[in-house]
Design a protein around this motif. Structure first.
Motif, PDB file in Angstrom:
ATOM      1  N   TYR A  32       0.986  -1.251  -0.052  1.00 45.19           N
ATOM      2  CA  TYR A  32       0.060  -0.110  -0.083  1.00 45.19           C
ATOM      3  C   TYR A  32       0.974   1.275  -0.046  1.00 45.19           C
ATOM      4  O   TYR A  32       1.922   1.292   0.687  1.00 45.19           O
ATOM      5  CB  TYR A  32      -0.729   0.085   1.258  1.00 45.19           C
ATOM      6  N   ARG A  93       3.504   1.098   2.915  1.00 51.59           N
ATOM      7  CA  ARG A  93       2.896   0.056   4.094  1.00 51.59           C
ATOM      8  C   ARG A  93       3.011  -1.251   3.647  1.00 51.59           C
ATOM      9  O   ARG A  93       2.704  -1.540   2.643  1.00 51.59           O
ATOM     10  CB  ARG A  93       1.730   0.787   4.598  1.00 51.59           C
ATOM     11  N   ASN A  95       2.890  -5.605   4.974  1.00 52.84           N
ATOM     12  CA  ASN A  95       1.984  -6.617   5.832  1.00 52.84           C
ATOM     13  C   ASN A  95       3.179  -7.583   6.337  1.00 52.84           C
ATOM     14  O   ASN A  95       2.727  -8.751   6.329  1.00 52.84           O
ATOM     15  CB  ASN A  95       1.091  -7.241   4.931  1.00 52.84           C
ATOM     16  N   ASN A 100       1.724  -3.795   9.711  1.00 50.89           N
ATOM     17  CA  ASN A 100       1.074  -2.808   8.583  1.00 50.89           C
ATOM     18  C   ASN A 100       0.651  -1.481   8.993  1.00 50.89           C
ATOM     19  O   ASN A 100      -0.133  -0.745   8.216  1.00 50.89           O
ATOM     20  CB  ASN A 100       0.026  -3.734   7.943  1.00 50.89           C
ATOM     21  N   TYR A 101       0.952  -1.123  10.192  1.00 54.19           N
ATOM     22  CA  TYR A 101       0.616   0.297  10.691  1.00 54.19           C
ATOM     23  C   TYR A 101       1.886   1.066  10.426  1.00 54.19           C
ATOM     24  O   TYR A 101       1.743   2.446  10.647  1.00 54.19           O
ATOM     25  CB  TYR A 101       0.355   0.228  12.183  1.00 54.19           C
ATOM     26  N   LYS A 102       2.981   0.500  10.211  1.00 56.20           N
ATOM     27  CA  LYS A 102       4.286   1.339  10.040  1.00 56.20           C
ATOM     28  C   LYS A 102       4.324   1.853   8.504  1.00 56.20           C
ATOM     29  O   LYS A 102       4.472   1.123   7.637  1.00 56.20           O
ATOM     30  CB  LYS A 102       5.375   0.315  10.468  1.00 56.20           C
ATOM     31  N   LEU A 103       4.430   3.201   8.555  1.00 59.05           N
ATOM     32  CA  LEU A 103       4.927   3.809   7.340  1.00 59.05           C
ATOM     33  C   LEU A 103       6.354   4.018   7.076  1.00 59.05           C
ATOM     34  O   LEU A 103       6.886   4.548   8.160  1.00 59.05           O
ATOM     35  CB  LEU A 103       4.080   4.960   7.051  1.00 59.05           C
ATOM     36  N   PHE A 105       8.964   6.257   4.849  1.00 59.35           N
ATOM     37  CA  PHE A 105       8.827   7.340   4.195  1.00 59.35           C
ATOM     38  C   PHE A 105       9.959   7.607   3.221  1.00 59.35           C
ATOM     39  O   PHE A 105      11.096   7.151   3.748  1.00 59.35           O
ATOM     40  CB  PHE A 105       8.782   8.631   5.048  1.00 59.35           C
TER      41      PHE A 105
END
Lengths: 115, 119
Positions: A32, A93, A95, A100-103, A105
Motif C-alpha cells: 500500500y 506500508r 504486511n 502494517n501500521y508502520k509507514l 517514508f
C-alpha cells in the motif's frame, strides 16, 4: 537502508503544466502506497493512496500510478497550481509480521510551481 | 492535520537536559504513532501506542528515549540527556483503530510537529 527512494530532491514546473513526482521502493512486502503533502512547519497531510492490487488511482487533479514489476510509483498533478508548491513524501506500508501500521517514508521532493 | 495537537511546537534544550513532547490525538482516536524527521530526511517510525500499552517501539533508540500513552491525558515522548543529534522534528499521528491491511490512507492523521533544537 533506504527502502523508499525519491531521487529528485526538487522539481520546478510552470503553472498549468503537469508535475510528475517519482518514487521507487525495494521492499516487495509493501502493498500500500501513499503520497503526503507537507508545508514548512506543518505536519504531513494525506493526499492520495493506492493499493498494490491496482495500477492507477485518480482523485481530481492528482493521479498515482503504480508499476509493481518495476517497484515504481509516480504522482501526476495536472494542471499544477502555485498552491501545490510543497514537499511531497512518498510512503509505503507493508504486511510483514503484522506491522502494517508502520509507514516508511522517502526523503521527499520539493515541488515549486511557478506562476 | 486538524485535531492532532502537539506541544510544544518548538523546544530548545541544552545538552544533557530532558525534553518532553506531548501529543493529544484526535477525539475518538485511541492509537498513537510517533515519527521523527531528521534534517534532510524523511519521517521515520519510532513507536506505536494504544492507551496504556506500547505496541511497537522498534523504531525507538534503545537508550534515553521512552514513550507513554496513559489512560488519561496526552501521549508523551520523553528524551533524557538530550544530545545535538536529537535535534529534529517529532510528529505524532493518530488513528481511530489500528491500521490494518485494508485501512485506507486517510484514516491516519498527523499533527503539526514539535521541533526540538539541542544547543
Amino acid at each position: 537502508d533506504q527502502q523508499v527512494k525519491q531521487n529528485s530532491p526538487s522539481l520546478s514546473v510552470q503553472e498549468g503544466r503537469i508535475s510528475i513526482l517519482n518514487c521507487d521502493y525495494t521492499n516487495s512486502m509493501f502493498d500500500y502506497f501513499l503520497w503526503y503533502k507537507k508545508y514548512p512547519a506543518e505536519g504531513p497531510t494525506f493526499l492520495i493512496s493506492i493499493s498494490s492490487i491496482k495500477d492507477k488511482n485518480e482523485d481530481g487533479r492528482f493521479t498515482v500510478f503504480l508499476n509493481k514489476s518495476a517497484k515504481h510509483l509516480s504522482l501526476h498533478i495536472v494542471p499544477s497550481q502555485p498552491g501545490d508548491s510543497a514537499v511531497y513524501f512518498c510512503a509505503a506500508r507493508g504486511n510483514s509480521g503484522g506491522s502494517n501500521y508502520k509507514l516508511t517514508f522517502g526523503k521527499g521532493t520539493l515541488l515549486t510551481v511557478n506562476p | 492535520n486538524a485535531g492532532v495537537m502537539q506541544n510544544p511546537r518548538h523546544l530548545v534544550r541544552r545538552r544533557g537536559q530532558e525534553a518532553r513532547l506531548r501529543c493529544s490525538p484526535m477525539k475518538g482516536h485511541s492509537h498513537v504513532y510517533w515519527y521523527r524527521q531528521l534534517p534532510e530526511e524523511g519521517l521515520k517510525f519510532m513507536v506505536y501506542l494504544q492507551k496504556e500499552n506500547i505496541i511497537d517501539e522498534s523504531g525507538m533508540p534503545k537508550e534515553r528515549f521512552s514513550a507513554e500513552f496513559p489512560k488519561e491525558g496526552p501521549s508523551i515522548l520523553r528524551i533524557q540527556q538530550v544530545v545535538r543529534g536529537d535535534s529534529a522534528a517529532y510528529f505524532c499521528a493518530s488513528s481511530p483503530t489500528g491500521q490494518t491491511r485494508g485501512s485506507s490512507g486517510n484514516t491516519i492523521y498527523f499533527g503539526e510537529g514539535s521541533w526540538l533544537t539541542v544547543v
